[in-house]
Design a protein around this motif. Sequence first.
Motif, PDB file in Angstrom:
ATOM      1  N   GLU A 143       0.823  -1.208   0.000  1.00 23.16           N
ATOM      2  CA  GLU A 143       0.000   0.000   0.000  1.00 23.16           C
ATOM      3  C   GLU A 143       0.856   1.256   0.000  1.00 23.16           C
ATOM      4  O   GLU A 143       0.518   2.259  -0.659  1.00 23.16           O
ATOM      5  CB  GLU A 143      -0.941  -0.007   1.202  1.00 23.16           C
ATOM      6  CG  GLU A 143      -2.078  -1.007   1.084  1.00 23.16           C
ATOM      7  CD  GLU A 143      -2.921  -1.074   2.335  1.00 23.16           C
ATOM      8  OE1 GLU A 143      -4.123  -1.341   2.229  1.00 23.16           O
ATOM      9  OE2 GLU A 143      -2.365  -0.860   3.436  1.00 23.16           O
ATOM     10  N   TYR A 146       2.256   1.551  -3.530  1.00 24.88           N
ATOM     11  CA  TYR A 146       1.195   1.993  -4.447  1.00 24.88           C
ATOM     12  C   TYR A 146       0.880   3.473  -4.236  1.00 24.88           C
ATOM     13  O   TYR A 146       0.687   4.226  -5.197  1.00 24.88           O
ATOM     14  CB  TYR A 146      -0.056   1.148  -4.237  1.00 24.88           C
ATOM     15  CG  TYR A 146      -1.124   1.369  -5.277  1.00 24.88           C
ATOM     16  CD1 TYR A 146      -1.159   0.616  -6.441  1.00 24.88           C
ATOM     17  CD2 TYR A 146      -2.101   2.353  -5.098  1.00 24.88           C
ATOM     18  CE1 TYR A 146      -2.136   0.823  -7.404  1.00 24.88           C
ATOM     19  CE2 TYR A 146      -3.072   2.580  -6.055  1.00 24.88           C
ATOM     20  CZ  TYR A 146      -3.087   1.812  -7.200  1.00 24.88           C
ATOM     21  OH  TYR A 146      -4.050   2.018  -8.160  1.00 24.88           O
ATOM     22  N   SER A 147       0.845   3.889  -2.974  1.00 28.52           N
ATOM     23  CA  SER A 147       0.587   5.298  -2.654  1.00 28.52           C
ATOM     24  C   SER A 147       1.694   6.203  -3.204  1.00 28.52           C
ATOM     25  O   SER A 147       1.429   7.322  -3.669  1.00 28.52           O
ATOM     26  CB  SER A 147       0.461   5.466  -1.146  1.00 28.52           C
ATOM     27  OG  SER A 147       0.256   6.806  -0.802  1.00 28.52           O
ATOM     28  N   PHE A 149       3.584   5.638  -5.930  1.00 28.29           N
ATOM     29  CA  PHE A 149       3.390   5.748  -7.378  1.00 28.29           C
ATOM     30  C   PHE A 149       2.204   6.662  -7.698  1.00 28.29           C
ATOM     31  O   PHE A 149       2.270   7.472  -8.633  1.00 28.29           O
ATOM     32  CB  PHE A 149       3.156   4.368  -8.005  1.00 28.29           C
ATOM     33  CG  PHE A 149       4.411   3.557  -8.155  1.00 28.29           C
ATOM     34  CD1 PHE A 149       5.489   4.048  -8.878  1.00 28.29           C
ATOM     35  CD2 PHE A 149       4.523   2.306  -7.591  1.00 28.29           C
ATOM     36  CE1 PHE A 149       6.652   3.312  -9.033  1.00 28.29           C
ATOM     37  CE2 PHE A 149       5.679   1.560  -7.730  1.00 28.29           C
ATOM     38  CZ  PHE A 149       6.750   2.063  -8.452  1.00 28.29           C
ATOM     39  N   LEU A 150       1.120   6.536  -6.911  1.00 28.19           N
ATOM     40  CA  LEU A 150      -0.064   7.358  -7.143  1.00 28.19           C
ATOM     41  C   LEU A 150       0.229   8.831  -6.896  1.00 28.19           C
ATOM     42  O   LEU A 150      -0.202   9.700  -7.664  1.00 28.19           O
ATOM     43  CB  LEU A 150      -1.195   6.888  -6.223  1.00 28.19           C
ATOM     44  CG  LEU A 150      -2.552   7.578  -6.397  1.00 28.19           C
ATOM     45  CD1 LEU A 150      -3.110   7.302  -7.788  1.00 28.19           C
ATOM     46  CD2 LEU A 150      -3.527   7.107  -5.331  1.00 28.19           C
ATOM     47  N   LYS A 151       0.978   9.097  -5.848  1.00 25.42           N
ATOM     48  CA  LYS A 151       1.313  10.478  -5.494  1.00 25.42           C
ATOM     49  C   LYS A 151       2.188  11.123  -6.555  1.00 25.42           C
ATOM     50  O   LYS A 151       2.077  12.339  -6.817  1.00 25.42           O
ATOM     51  CB  LYS A 151       2.028  10.486  -4.139  1.00 25.42           C
ATOM     52  CG  LYS A 151       2.379  11.869  -3.633  1.00 25.42           C
ATOM     53  CD  LYS A 151       3.077  11.771  -2.283  1.00 25.42           C
ATOM     54  CE  LYS A 151       3.477  13.162  -1.784  1.00 25.42           C
ATOM     55  NZ  LYS A 151       4.184  13.068  -0.473  1.00 25.42           N
ATOM     56  N   SER A 153       2.310  10.307  -9.798  1.00 25.94           N
ATOM     57  CA  SER A 153       1.838  10.090 -11.168  1.00 25.94           C
ATOM     58  C   SER A 153       1.123  11.310 -11.740  1.00 25.94           C
ATOM     59  O   SER A 153       0.700  11.298 -12.896  1.00 25.94           O
ATOM     60  CB  SER A 153       0.890   8.886 -11.211  1.00 25.94           C
ATOM     61  OG  SER A 153      -0.261   9.138 -10.413  1.00 25.94           O
ATOM     62  N   SER A 154       0.962  12.342 -10.920  1.00 28.77           N
ATOM     63  CA  SER A 154       0.306  13.564 -11.392  1.00 28.77           C
ATOM     64  C   SER A 154       0.678  14.728 -10.471  1.00 28.77           C
ATOM     65  O   SER A 154       1.330  14.532  -9.446  1.00 28.77           O
ATOM     66  CB  SER A 154      -1.212  13.388 -11.430  1.00 28.77           C
ATOM     67  OG  SER A 154      -1.712  13.150 -10.133  1.00 28.77           O
ATOM     68  N   LYS A 180       2.026   6.329 -14.299  1.00 27.33           N
ATOM     69  CA  LYS A 180       0.652   5.972 -14.657  1.00 27.33           C
ATOM     70  C   LYS A 180       0.597   4.598 -15.333  1.00 27.33           C
ATOM     71  O   LYS A 180      -0.338   3.824 -15.107  1.00 27.33           O
ATOM     72  CB  LYS A 180       0.045   7.038 -15.572  1.00 27.33           C
ATOM     73  CG  LYS A 180      -0.359   8.304 -14.840  1.00 27.33           C
ATOM     74  CD  LYS A 180      -0.934   9.337 -15.794  1.00 27.33           C
ATOM     75  CE  LYS A 180      -1.331  10.611 -15.045  1.00 27.33           C
ATOM     76  NZ  LYS A 180      -1.858  11.652 -15.956  1.00 27.33           N
ATOM     77  N   LEU A 183       0.947   2.068 -12.601  1.00 26.24           N
ATOM     78  CA  LEU A 183      -0.308   1.964 -11.843  1.00 26.24           C
ATOM     79  C   LEU A 183      -1.372   1.193 -12.608  1.00 26.24           C
ATOM     80  O   LEU A 183      -2.209   0.512 -12.010  1.00 26.24           O
ATOM     81  CB  LEU A 183      -0.830   3.361 -11.497  1.00 26.24           C
ATOM     82  CG  LEU A 183      -0.088   4.112 -10.387  1.00 26.24           C
ATOM     83  CD1 LEU A 183      -0.612   5.537 -10.274  1.00 26.24           C
ATOM     84  CD2 LEU A 183      -0.244   3.390  -9.052  1.00 26.24           C
ATOM     85  N   SER A 184      -1.362   1.305 -13.933  1.00 25.53           N
ATOM     86  CA  SER A 184      -2.355   0.586 -14.739  1.00 25.53           C
ATOM     87  C   SER A 184      -2.135  -0.926 -14.697  1.00 25.53           C
ATOM     88  O   SER A 184      -3.065  -1.707 -14.942  1.00 25.53           O
ATOM     89  CB  SER A 184      -2.303   1.067 -16.192  1.00 25.53           C
ATOM     90  OG  SER A 184      -1.053   0.729 -16.794  1.00 25.53           O
ATOM     91  N   LYS A 188      -4.963  -2.487  -7.216  1.00 17.51           N
ATOM     92  CA  LYS A 188      -5.080  -1.511  -6.138  1.00 17.51           C
ATOM     93  C   LYS A 188      -4.816  -2.136  -4.775  1.00 17.51           C
ATOM     94  O   LYS A 188      -4.282  -1.500  -3.880  1.00 17.51           O
ATOM     95  CB  LYS A 188      -6.472  -0.878  -6.154  1.00 17.51           C
ATOM     96  CG  LYS A 188      -6.695   0.069  -7.319  1.00 17.51           C
ATOM     97  CD  LYS A 188      -8.041   0.760  -7.206  1.00 17.51           C
ATOM     98  CE  LYS A 188      -8.237   1.750  -8.340  1.00 17.51           C
ATOM     99  NZ  LYS A 188      -9.552   2.440  -8.243  1.00 17.51           N
TER     100      LYS A 188
END
Length: 220
Positions: A143, A146-147, A149-151, A153-154, A180, A183-184, A188
């Motif tokens: 987690e 993943y967080s 990469f999400l943070k 990615s934009s 991104k 993440l794809s 999740k």
Amino acid sequence: MDASGLFTVLGIFVAIITLISEERRQDFFLRASIKYWILFAIFNLTALSLIYSSVIISVLKIKPFEYLWGFDEKTAVLTCVILMGFLFNYKLFGKRLPFEQYKKWERVSYRLLREKKYSVLSYLLEKYLKQFLKVINKRTKYERIYSFFLKNSSQNIEELLHFPPIKVGKLRQIKFFIFKKILSILPKEIGYKSTIFKSIERLLKSTGFLDYLVETHPAI
């Protein structure tokens, strides 16, 4: 120990499972995984093979094997029985639900809910609630990754709300694109957190089960 002694012990195991309350019986079978039954069967078959070793040797015409460390046929069979007893007691009196049984918990809890066996459900939920909450509240390494990469990615919220808009450089655009794409591909969630959460959510949405909890646990 001979064959009659082995079958007597197995009969005692069956009698205990039959005589205990339904709550504890369901708990026992919930905790007993496929690995447990395989290991139990191995010890049982090993004991039977040792008891009937003379017959097996005579029929198959194989050389008798030598015992090690001072064991003989009786002590080897007794050792298997002791190990089976240890496994049985571990599952009967254990306090924690093995993580590989979480999916079974979801299936069993749903079945018990449909059958309206609220007393069994209440017993199991009360026994493992702290363990379940610990699983749900724990932030795993996956987690956190993943967080991350999400943070990255934009743009962050401050940048998105900034006026005039902040121009994103090519290097950051490439970074956003790569993250991104990653993440794809990544799911999740992994692990058993969602399984536990959904099972508890289903129970708490059941008005019948909630009414039972309020009735039996007025402190709630």
